[in-house]
Design a protein around this motif. Structure first.
Motif, PDB file in Angstrom:
ATOM      1  N   GLU A 187       0.833  -1.205   0.000  1.00 22.02           N
ATOM      2  CA  GLU A 187       0.000   0.000   0.000  1.00 22.02           C
ATOM      3  C   GLU A 187       0.870   1.257   0.000  1.00 22.02           C
ATOM      4  OE1 GLU A 187      -3.171   2.521  -0.199  1.00 22.02           O
ATOM      5  OE2 GLU A 187      -3.171   0.353  -0.507  1.00 22.02           O
ATOM      6  N   GLN A 188       1.940   1.254   0.795  1.00 18.30           N
ATOM      7  CA  GLN A 188       2.839   2.398   0.822  1.00 18.30           C
ATOM      8  C   GLN A 188       3.489   2.626  -0.537  1.00 18.30           C
ATOM      9  OE1 GLN A 188       5.384   1.305   4.133  1.00 18.30           O
ATOM     10  NE2 GLN A 188       4.324   2.713   5.507  1.00 18.30           N
ATOM     11  N   ASN A 189       3.910   1.545  -1.198  1.00 16.05           N
ATOM     12  CA  ASN A 189       4.520   1.679  -2.522  1.00 16.05           C
ATOM     13  C   ASN A 189       3.519   2.190  -3.551  1.00 16.05           C
ATOM     14  OD1 ASN A 189       7.037   0.827  -1.675  1.00 16.05           O
ATOM     15  ND2 ASN A 189       6.653  -1.320  -2.172  1.00 16.05           N
ATOM     16  N   ALA A 190       2.282   1.721  -3.476  1.00 16.43           N
ATOM     17  CA  ALA A 190       1.253   2.185  -4.398  1.00 16.43           C
ATOM     18  C   ALA A 190       0.995   3.675  -4.208  1.00 16.43           C
ATOM     19  CB  ALA A 190      -0.033   1.394  -4.190  1.00 16.43           C
ATOM     20  N   ARG A 191       0.961   4.113  -2.970  1.00 11.71           N
ATOM     21  CA  ARG A 191       0.754   5.542  -2.697  1.00 11.71           C
ATOM     22  C   ARG A 191       1.933   6.364  -3.193  1.00 11.71           C
ATOM     23  NH1 ARG A 191      -2.057   6.006   3.311  1.00 11.71           N
ATOM     24  NH2 ARG A 191      -3.780   4.605   2.846  1.00 11.71           N
ATOM     25  N   ALA A 192       3.144   5.853  -3.018  1.00 14.35           N
ATOM     26  CA  ALA A 192       4.330   6.590  -3.478  1.00 14.35           C
ATOM     27  C   ALA A 192       4.345   6.708  -4.993  1.00 14.35           C
ATOM     28  CB  ALA A 192       5.591   5.885  -2.996  1.00 14.35           C
ATOM     29  N   ALA A 226       1.693   6.655  -6.975  1.00 17.28           N
ATOM     30  CA  ALA A 226       0.608   7.564  -7.342  1.00 17.28           C
ATOM     31  C   ALA A 226       1.030   9.008  -7.125  1.00 17.28           C
ATOM     32  CB  ALA A 226      -0.647   7.241  -6.548  1.00 17.28           C
ATOM     33  N   GLN A 227       1.728   9.244  -6.047  1.00 17.40           N
ATOM     34  CA  GLN A 227       2.189  10.582  -5.744  1.00 17.40           C
ATOM     35  C   GLN A 227       3.249  11.037  -6.743  1.00 17.40           C
ATOM     36  OE1 GLN A 227       3.950  11.076  -1.827  1.00 17.40           O
ATOM     37  NE2 GLN A 227       2.360  12.545  -1.323  1.00 17.40           N
ATOM     38  N   ALA A 228       4.125  10.122  -7.135  1.00 19.20           N
ATOM     39  CA  ALA A 228       5.174  10.448  -8.097  1.00 19.20           C
ATOM     40  C   ALA A 228       4.586  10.740  -9.475  1.00 19.20           C
ATOM     41  CB  ALA A 228       6.183   9.324  -8.192  1.00 19.20           C
TER      42      ALA A 228
END
Length: 68
Positions: A56-61, A63-65
């Protein structure tokens, strides 16, 4: 933890949960090494919980990038 539950949590909550699970994983390793592990299936649950949070943290990162 369910996938939908993880998506609704804040980044700080996820980081705290990850830290707690890693601490529990360390304790479980010590228990396993000293033959005091009461529930061996908990090792697998903790490992998978860590993976879910990191995913989940990687997916958010990502998406943010892509938004930046």
């Amino acid at each position: 933890m369910a996938k939908t539950e993880l998506k609704s949590r804040s980044d700080a909550d996820l980081a705290n949960d990850l830290q707690a699970l890693k601490r529990e994983q360390l304790n479980l390793r010590f228990q396993a090494a000293t033959q005091q592990l009461e529930k061996p299936s908990r090792v697998r649950e903790v490992r998978r919980g860590i993976a879910r949070i990191q995913t989940e943290q990687n997916a958010r990162a990502k998406a943010q990038a892509s938004n930046a």
